[in-house]
Design an enzyme around this catalytic site. Structure first.
Site, PDB file in Angstrom:
ATOM      1  N   SER A 156     -31.722  79.610  71.954  1.00  0.00           N
ATOM      2  CA  SER A 156     -32.336  79.513  70.568  1.00  0.00           C
ATOM      3  C   SER A 156     -33.886  79.770  70.395  1.00  0.00           C
ATOM      4  O   SER A 156     -33.948  79.109  71.303  1.00  0.00           O
ATOM      5  CB  SER A 156     -31.644  78.306  70.430  1.00  0.00           C
ATOM      6  OG  SER A 156     -30.955  78.220  68.494  1.00  0.00           O
ATOM      7  N   ASP A 157     -34.592  80.018  69.291  1.00  0.00           N
ATOM      8  CA  ASP A 157     -35.861  80.042  68.935  1.00  0.00           C
ATOM      9  C   ASP A 157     -35.243  79.154  67.510  1.00  0.00           C
ATOM     10  O   ASP A 157     -35.229  79.824  66.399  1.00  0.00           O
ATOM     11  CB  ASP A 157     -36.718  80.808  69.213  1.00  0.00           C
ATOM     12  CG  ASP A 157     -37.544  81.019  69.070  1.00  0.00           C
ATOM     13  OD1 ASP A 157     -38.656  80.019  70.047  1.00  0.00           O
ATOM     14  OD2 ASP A 157     -38.542  81.033  67.616  1.00  0.00           O
ATOM     15  N   THR A 158     -36.558  78.694  66.760  1.00  0.00           N
ATOM     16  CA  THR A 158     -36.657  77.717  65.841  1.00  0.00           C
ATOM     17  C   THR A 158     -37.868  77.772  65.825  1.00  0.00           C
ATOM     18  O   THR A 158     -39.255  77.926  65.899  1.00  0.00           O
ATOM     19  CB  THR A 158     -36.446  76.249  65.777  1.00  0.00           C
ATOM     20  OG1 THR A 158     -34.833  75.957  65.986  1.00  0.00           O
ATOM     21  CG2 THR A 158     -36.470  75.215  64.247  1.00  0.00           C
ATOM     22  N   LYS A 164     -36.732  85.810  74.871  1.00  0.00           N
ATOM     23  CA  LYS A 164     -36.267  84.552  75.913  1.00  0.00           C
ATOM     24  C   LYS A 164     -34.856  84.644  76.406  1.00  0.00           C
ATOM     25  O   LYS A 164     -34.843  84.715  77.682  1.00  0.00           O
ATOM     26  CB  LYS A 164     -35.990  83.407  74.744  1.00  0.00           C
ATOM     27  CG  LYS A 164     -37.880  82.883  74.347  1.00  0.00           C
ATOM     28  CD  LYS A 164     -37.161  81.900  73.335  1.00  0.00           C
ATOM     29  CE  LYS A 164     -38.502  80.509  73.258  1.00  0.00           C
ATOM     30  NZ  LYS A 164     -37.738  79.479  72.508  1.00  0.00           N
ATOM     31  N   ALA A 168     -33.233  81.612  65.155  1.00  0.00           N
ATOM     32  CA  ALA A 168     -31.833  82.401  65.607  1.00  0.00           C
ATOM     33  C   ALA A 168     -31.148  81.432  66.681  1.00  0.00           C
ATOM     34  O   ALA A 168     -31.895  80.694  67.502  1.00  0.00           O
ATOM     35  CB  ALA A 168     -33.080  83.450  65.516  1.00  0.00           C
TER      36      ALA A 168
END
Length: 200
Positions: free
Chosen positions: A80-82, A59, A117
């Site tokens: 960010s990624d969850t 991303k 992250a």
């Protein structure tokens, strides 16, 4: 030193969390032709930790290319990624209400991990962090699951729930970062932004 960042995320919660830190952000969203969902495909045998870190890096790569292509002023870019994981099984965003119900039925009565992250790049410098929290759902009846799914809250959320929403009544225990479970761990994010040169 800059006084704002670019946020490459459509999540209103992440913007709200950055505001909580007093950080000004400009949205750096995908162009109409970009396929953002394709970045989130899980690779065969990939662990939840490897997955969430890889997707966040991808991303950020795409966001940096977007920044350059648009000729925007230089500033740090945050991605960010969850993801939610029960053991090694990854729970992304549900496809529809029925899928959300199946996810919640599997998570009910168990403890799962929420991995978020975060990666920030300023110029050529890139820094990253990972927040891992644990959430325990109480057992939930089919009627309780249906009632929650009917609120529409689970759609568009990893693991089919929003910690800050109505599902809170079913959460028996939580450890780690509440803001990380929401989608942006504030402690780690503040450290990354400072490392990237932001006045915070």
């Amino acid at each position: 030193m800059t006084d704002f960042i670019y946020l490459a995320s459509q999540s209103p919660r992440r913007r709200q969390l950055l505001e909580q830190l007093g950080v000004s952000c400009e949205l750096l969203l995908a162009d109409p032709g970009e396929d953002s969902e394709a970045l989130e495909v899980v690779l065969s045998g990939e662990s939840p930790t490897a997955y969430v870190q890889r997707v966040t890096q991808l991303k950020l790569d795409v966001a940096m290319a977007r920044l350059k292509r648009r000729g925007l002023p230089a500033a740090p870019v945050l991605c960010s990624d969850t993801t939610v994981a029960l053991g090694r099984r990854i729970y992304g965003k549900p496809d529809d209400a029925a899928h959300a119900g199946r996810m919640l039925a599997e998570l009910a009565g168990h403890t799962h991990r929420v991995l978020t992250a975060v990666a920030v790049q300023n110029g050529r410098k890139r820094v990253q962090a990972l927040s891992v929290s644990r959430v325990t759902f109480a057992p939930m009846s089919q009627a309780e699951i249906r009632a929650y799914v009917a609120t529409g809250e689970p759609l568009g959320k990893a693991g089919a729930y929003a910690i800050q929403g109505r599902v809170a009544m079913h959460i028996a225990h939580m450890s780690g970062s509440y803001s990380g479970i929401m989608g942006l761990p504030l402690h780690e994010t503040a450290l990354l932004l400072k490392a990237a040169g932001l006045k915070i």
